[in-house]
Design an enzyme around this catalytic site. Structure first.
Site, PDB file in Angstrom:
ATOM      1  N   CYS A 117      -1.910  13.745   0.444  1.00 42.35           N
ATOM      2  CA  CYS A 117      -2.477  12.960   1.562  1.00 42.35           C
ATOM      3  C   CYS A 117      -3.681  13.638   2.216  1.00 42.35           C
ATOM      4  CB  CYS A 117      -1.411  12.693   2.611  1.00 42.35           C
ATOM      5  SG  CYS A 117      -0.059  11.732   1.942  1.00 42.35           S
ATOM      6  N   HIS A 264      -5.408   9.747   8.557  1.00 46.18           N
ATOM      7  CA  HIS A 264      -4.567   9.398   7.408  1.00 46.18           C
ATOM      8  C   HIS A 264      -3.494   8.412   7.871  1.00 46.18           C
ATOM      9  CE1 HIS A 264      -1.973   9.539   4.029  1.00 46.18           C
ATOM     10  NE2 HIS A 264      -1.023  10.200   4.653  1.00 46.18           N
ATOM     11  N   ASN A 294       0.961   3.334   2.892  1.00 41.41           N
ATOM     12  CA  ASN A 294       0.386   4.678   2.740  1.00 41.41           C
ATOM     13  C   ASN A 294      -0.234   4.766   1.345  1.00 41.41           C
ATOM     14  OD1 ASN A 294      -0.117   7.397   2.376  1.00 41.41           O
ATOM     15  ND2 ASN A 294       1.830   8.087   3.235  1.00 41.41           N
TER      16      ASN A 294
HETATM   17  N1  ACO Z   1      15.440   0.141   4.644  1.00 37.13           N
HETATM   18  C1  ACO Z   1      16.604   0.093   5.291  1.00 37.13           C
HETATM   19  N2  ACO Z   1      17.308   1.190   5.600  1.00 37.13           N
HETATM   20  C2  ACO Z   1      16.808   2.379   5.234  1.00 37.13           C
HETATM   21  C3  ACO Z   1      15.600   2.506   4.546  1.00 37.13           C
HETATM   22  C4  ACO Z   1      14.897   1.320   4.255  1.00 37.13           C
HETATM   23  N3  ACO Z   1      13.732   1.313   3.600  1.00 37.13           N
HETATM   24  N4  ACO Z   1      15.354   3.811   4.328  1.00 37.13           N
HETATM   25  C5  ACO Z   1      16.379   4.489   4.849  1.00 37.13           C
HETATM   26  N5  ACO Z   1      17.257   3.623   5.389  1.00 37.13           N
HETATM   27  C6  ACO Z   1      18.527   3.915   6.066  1.00 37.13           C
HETATM   28  C7  ACO Z   1      19.109   5.230   5.668  1.00 37.13           C
HETATM   29  O1  ACO Z   1      19.878   5.108   4.488  1.00 37.13           O
HETATM   30  C8  ACO Z   1      19.961   5.546   6.863  1.00 37.13           C
HETATM   31  O2  ACO Z   1      21.156   4.861   6.761  1.00 37.13           O
HETATM   32  P1  ACO Z   1      22.540   5.531   7.255  1.00 37.13           P
HETATM   33  O3  ACO Z   1      22.345   5.766   8.716  1.00 37.13           O
HETATM   34  O4  ACO Z   1      23.537   4.486   6.931  1.00 37.13           O
HETATM   35  O5  ACO Z   1      22.677   6.793   6.460  1.00 37.13           O
HETATM   36  C9  ACO Z   1      19.184   4.968   8.022  1.00 37.13           C
HETATM   37  O6  ACO Z   1      18.275   4.013   7.457  1.00 37.13           O
HETATM   38  C10 ACO Z   1      18.398   5.978   8.799  1.00 37.13           C
HETATM   39  O7  ACO Z   1      17.740   6.819   7.852  1.00 37.13           O
HETATM   40  P2  ACO Z   1      16.776   7.937   8.344  1.00 37.13           P
HETATM   41  O8  ACO Z   1      16.198   8.640   7.151  1.00 37.13           O
HETATM   42  O9  ACO Z   1      17.450   8.751   9.397  1.00 37.13           O
HETATM   43  O10 ACO Z   1      15.662   7.023   8.978  1.00 37.13           O
HETATM   44  P3  ACO Z   1      14.554   7.443   9.959  1.00 37.13           P
HETATM   45  O11 ACO Z   1      14.744   6.744  11.239  1.00 37.13           O
HETATM   46  O12 ACO Z   1      14.314   8.915   9.964  1.00 37.13           O
HETATM   47  O13 ACO Z   1      13.278   6.777   9.262  1.00 37.13           O
HETATM   48  C11 ACO Z   1      11.443   7.330   7.845  1.00 37.13           C
HETATM   49  C12 ACO Z   1      12.940   7.114   7.932  1.00 37.13           C
HETATM   50  C13 ACO Z   1      10.719   6.045   8.244  1.00 37.13           C
HETATM   51  C14 ACO Z   1      11.057   7.686   6.428  1.00 37.13           C
HETATM   52  C15 ACO Z   1      11.090   8.457   8.832  1.00 37.13           C
HETATM   53  O14 ACO Z   1      11.859   9.608   8.582  1.00 37.13           O
HETATM   54  C16 ACO Z   1       9.677   8.799   8.800  1.00 37.13           C
HETATM   55  O15 ACO Z   1       8.843   8.058   9.252  1.00 37.13           O
HETATM   56  N6  ACO Z   1       9.317   9.978   8.279  1.00 37.13           N
HETATM   57  C17 ACO Z   1       7.982  10.367   8.092  1.00 37.13           C
HETATM   58  C18 ACO Z   1       7.723  10.296   6.669  1.00 37.13           C
HETATM   59  C19 ACO Z   1       6.499   9.549   6.308  1.00 37.13           C
HETATM   60  O16 ACO Z   1       5.921   8.792   7.018  1.00 37.13           O
HETATM   61  N7  ACO Z   1       6.100   9.813   5.097  1.00 37.13           N
HETATM   62  C20 ACO Z   1       4.946   9.203   4.580  1.00 37.13           C
HETATM   63  C21 ACO Z   1       4.530   9.926   3.388  1.00 37.13           C
HETATM   64  S1  ACO Z   1       4.084  11.524   3.760  1.00 37.13           S
HETATM   65  C22 ACO Z   1       2.598  11.525   4.379  1.00 37.13           C
HETATM   66  O17 ACO Z   1       1.766  10.742   4.061  1.00 37.13           O
HETATM   67  C23 ACO Z   1       2.367  12.510   5.415  1.00 37.13           C
END
Ligand code: ACO
Length: 337
Positions: A117, A264, A294
């Site tokens: 990224c 980004h 992304n």
């Molecule tokens: N749809 C539905 N449910 C989902 C999904 C989805 N796509 N993905 C995960 N879940 C579920 C999980 O299984 C979990 O269920 P559970 O509670 O029954 O175990 C629940 O949702 C919560 O999961 P978390 O991983 O705790 O979700 P969180 O609120 O942290 O959100 C996310 C996940 C959006 C990925 C978050 O961690 C985030 O934004 N992280 C930053 C990562 C990012 O943006 N990366 C981009 C690429 S890297 C870069 O470019 C820098």
């Protein structure tokens, strides 16, 4: 070092025509997710995926044509190709070589980097330095990704799969004419390999013995990108503001003097937190993730192109471009547009 200054002469981007909405991820791929979940956590409404037969280099060709048009530069004038991708057409040679042949500029040096990224910023830093030496005059900087073929498009892979889209962005970097105020002021780069496995694609790789693609790669899912989402989130919201402030301090500038932030696009929630930390009002913080997801190395040239097309990016503006990604790597560029 000569006293040549360098600038972004023009930008362009290309997305493949096929739109995949959040509902399509449920309907077409059977992923247990929802439009509401994705929009709430990431801001993403849709992304674009390539059709069969279209490659990473193909996207880059289209984006590059637009960047050259915007710069008023002919392809024969390009004297270096710098290419960032984490989704190359083949393991080797670099996709820049496939691109070079397709674009039809034989003999021009072509180089790939793997900085995810932050790839566009790593290349912008290199292009800036190379132009300032006086050795190169028209450098084509490309960020291109075909994520759709590398994602685990199933419920198991949903945390990562919903985030990414396919696209290419490009910029032409060249010397400033005398009196031209436009300039790449500086690019500030960082990395922390301690976090390499918090967002990575493990296989194939020569760390595996005896063969680079382990037999159980599908069962162990090592062939799909894995992400520790919370760690990525926490580090991104800390590192992006930090590096913007570092860049501003380098020039004795204040955040209030920045006219536009083109960051980004990892996640709208990350960018909202960064904007809040830096006290940047919404209208000065340009996001495109809602439409494209992304697109990794392509996000910043997409943002610059869209902001210019919408009249939000104008000549003379001070623009900050922060990024954070796998590695972890992060950085910020400061540009007088
Ligand atoms: N749809 C539905 N449910 C989902 C999904 C989805 N796509 N993905 C995960 N879940 C579920 C999980 O299984 C979990 O269920 P559970 O509670 O029954 O175990 C629940 O949702 C919560 O999961 P978390 O991983 O705790 O979700 P969180 O609120 O942290 O959100 C996310 C996940 C959006 C990925 C978050 O961690 C985030 O934004 N992280 C930053 C990562 C990012 O943006 N990366 C981009 C690429 S890297 C870069 O470019 C820098």
């Amino acid at each position: 070092m000569s006293n040549v200054r360098s600038k972004i002469m023009g930008v362009g981007y290309y997305v493949p025509p096929r739109v995949v909405t959040n509902d399509d991820l449920v309907k077409l791929y059977g992923i247990d997710t929802s439009d509401e979940w994705i929009q709430q956590r990431t801001g993403i409404q849709q992304r674009h995926y390539v059709d069969p037969g279209v490659t990473n280099a193909d996207l880059a060709v289209e984006a590059s044509k637009k960047a050259l048009d915007a710069a008023g530069v002919k392809k024969e004038e390009i004297d270096f190709i710098l290419y960032a991708t984490l989704s190359p057409d083949h393991e080797f040679p670099g996709t820049s070589c496939f691109f070079q042949a397709k674009f039809g500029i034989p003999g021009v040096p072509a180089m790939d980097i793997r900085n995810q990224c932050t790839g566009f910023l790593y290349l912008l830093s290199m292009a800036n330095a190379l132009v300032r030496t006086g050795q190169y005059k028209r450098i084509l900087v490309i960020g291109s990704e075909v994520h759709s073929r590398g994602l685990d498009l199933s419920t198991q892979g949903r945390d990562v799969a919903v985030l990414f889209g396919d696209a290419a962005g490009a910029a032409v970097v060249g010397p400033c004419a005398p009196g031209d105020q436009s300039e790449i002021l500086s690019v500030h780069l960082h990395a922390d390999g301690e976090h390499a496995k918090d967002l990575w694609l493990e296989a194939p790789g020569c760390a595996f013995h005896p063969f680079r693609l382990p037999k159980d790669a599908l069962e162990t899912r090592s062939i799909y990108p894995q992400m520790n989402g919370k760690t990525v989130f926490l580090n991104a919201v800390r590192r992006m503001p930090e590096v913007v402030l570092e860049a501003l301090k380098h020039h004795n500038l204040k955040m209030s003097e920045v006219d536009l932030v083109v960051p980004h696009q990892a996640n709208l929630r990350i960018n909202e937190a960064v904007a809040k930390f830096l006290s940047v009002p919404e209208e000065k913080f340009f996001n495109t993730i809602q439409r494209f997801g992304n697109t990794t190395a392509a996000t910043i040239p997409i943002g610059l192109s869209e902001a210019a097309a919408q009249g939000k990016l104008k000549k003379g503006m001070l623009v900050a471009m922060p990024a954070f990604g796998s590695g972890f790597t992060w950085g910020a560029a400061l540009v007088r547009w």
